[in-house]
Design an enzyme around this catalytic site. Structure first.
Site, PDB file in Angstrom:
ATOM      1  N   ASP A   9     -54.663 150.144 -32.578  1.00 60.70           N
ATOM      2  CA  ASP A   9     -55.765 149.946 -31.632  1.00 60.70           C
ATOM      3  C   ASP A   9     -56.031 148.460 -31.452  1.00 60.70           C
ATOM      4  O   ASP A   9     -55.766 147.641 -32.344  1.00 60.70           O
ATOM      5  CB  ASP A   9     -57.030 150.676 -32.093  1.00 60.70           C
ATOM      6  CG  ASP A   9     -57.596 150.156 -33.401  1.00 60.70           C
ATOM      7  OD1 ASP A   9     -56.807 149.862 -34.334  1.00 60.70           O
ATOM      8  OD2 ASP A   9     -58.838 150.057 -33.523  1.00 60.70           O
TER       9      ASP A   9
ATOM     10  N   GLU B 149     -58.855 150.723 -36.808  1.00 57.32           N
ATOM     11  CA  GLU B 149     -59.183 149.589 -37.668  1.00 57.32           C
ATOM     12  C   GLU B 149     -60.218 148.683 -37.039  1.00 57.32           C
ATOM     13  O   GLU B 149     -61.118 148.167 -37.717  1.00 57.32           O
ATOM     14  CB  GLU B 149     -57.910 148.796 -38.000  1.00 57.32           C
ATOM     15  CG  GLU B 149     -58.089 147.771 -39.110  1.00 57.32           C
ATOM     16  CD  GLU B 149     -58.620 146.417 -38.630  1.00 57.32           C
ATOM     17  OE1 GLU B 149     -59.079 145.625 -39.478  1.00 57.32           O
ATOM     18  OE2 GLU B 149     -58.574 146.154 -37.406  1.00 57.32           O
TER      19      GLU B 149
END
Length: 375
Positions: free
Chosen positions: A81, A137
């Site tokens: 991400d 994350e």
């Protein structure tokens, strides 16, 4: 220590894979985009390493897990991400020029993923190696933490592919990180006709901001920074609600406990005002001791490499807090994380992949190396 033999890195193939990943945009919380990104990551892993990369579904999007088989030995950790919204790629496309690769997420941390995959491809033996690439994350790793911790404990050593520090230094310490939200409830009234009938949530918020900021202890590495505030509805209404968001960074478990207790103890200054606090220091500190053994191995492989402790957190914080040897900052050499000038130094990519390969070889074959055996 004599480094184990590795094959040469194919820089053109690395750039090709980096382009593939960057051109599949992957903003956190966008489940459709993250699903496409996870499939792209899995395809690159399978193409370079063989086997099957499994998509692990979660409420935050798919995580990608690959295993080389055999007894777990080392976990390579990363995330797919990014912080950039859809459409960033059109404005800032993937580009290679003047020795740099640029594009959204290229440094944080798609370049590190590519280097890690190619590093494992160069290793003598892939058995015992696991790769875990998470989908959340950048937004706290709430859905992936349990999986990260499970695989870290199973493997016994963790290599984190987050971007390198300045000059290519590895990251051997990180602060614990957390976000707190302070919601304040007052009572509305007409600001001109009867201001005293209200309870001004904005004034209460001002008191709280000063109290909160005073919690910081920068002399011991604790920073407490109010970052976002909101209050009020109209210019002639005493505000009934306000909210403050606070970023916290700590270097020790003791400071984590102190800060969390202090937020829990916040009390209103104004009669009839109410306060509700949520949040915590969600990422525990990563002590430098957790990286000492692995960094010594990296120094044997690449004499002269340096290490630093940094303020930002990563998923390595979780694994280090478990007592699992963890070395961070093994990813791309470059800079500009979360910014429009984000870049990766092309000439450094092969060397970083070779470092990953060397660490993997050393962890898989500890015989004859006292440093590795002591981990």
């Amino acid at each position: 220590m004599t480094p184990h033999r590795t094959v040469d890195a194919d820089i053109d193939a690395m750039i090709e894979d980096l382009r593939t990943l960057v051109e599949v945009e992957s903003p956190s919380r966008d489940l459709d985009a993250l699903r496409a990104s996870a499939k792209a990551v899995a395809a690159v892993i399978e193409r370079r390493l063989g086997g099957q990369a499994v998509l692990v579904e979660s409420e935050a999007g798919p995580h990608v897990h690959w295993s080389g088989g055999g007894d777990p030995t080392v976990l390579i950790l990363g995330h797919h991400d990014t912080v950039f919204p859809l459409g960033t790629l059109a404005r800032r496309p993937f580009t290679v020029a003047d020795g740099r690769a640029t594009g959204p997420g290229v440094f944080d941390m798609l370049g590190g993923l590519v280097q890690a995959i190619h590093g494992v491809a160069m290793a003598e033996d892939r058995s015992g190696v696991e790769i875990l690439v998470t989908a959340d994350e950048e937004v706290g790793s709430h859905s992936s933490r349990a999986l990260i911790e499970e695989r870290a404990l199973a493997c016994g050593a963790v290599l984190v592919g987050e971007g390198a520090a300045d000059g290519g230094a590895l990251k051997t310490g990180r602060k614990g990180c957390g976000t707190f939200h302070v919601a304040i409830t007052g009572r509305a009234s007409h600001a001109g006709l009867e201001p005293a009938a209200g309870v001004n949530a904005l004034i209460e918020a001002a008191h709280q901001v000063l109290d909160i900021a005073a919690l910081g202890r920068p002399d011991i590495g604790t920073t407490v920074t109010p970052t976002v505030a909101a209050a009020g509805t109209l210019d002639n209404v005493v505000p009934a609600e306000a909210a403050v968001t606070v970023d916290v960074r700590v270097e020790s478990a003791g400071e984590k406990e102190r800060i969390e207790a202090a937020f829990a103890a916040l009390a209103p200054h104004l009669d009839e005002a109410e306060i509700a606090v949520t949040g915590a220091v969600g990422r525990p500190p990563m002590p430098e001791s957790a990286a000492a053994g692995l960094f010594a191995v990296a120094q044997q492989l690449l004499p002269g490499i340096e290490a630093v402790a940094v303020g930002g957190g990563s998923d390595g914080n979780f694994t280090a807090a478990l007592g699992v040897p963890t070395l961070d900052g093994l990813g791309a050499v470059g800079g500009g994380a979360h910014a429009d000038h984000e870049y990766v130094v092309i000439d450094a990519m092969a060397g970083r992949a070779q470092l990953i390969a060397g660490l993997v070889n050393a962890l898989q074959h500890p015989e004859g190396n006292e440093t590795v055996r002591a981990l």
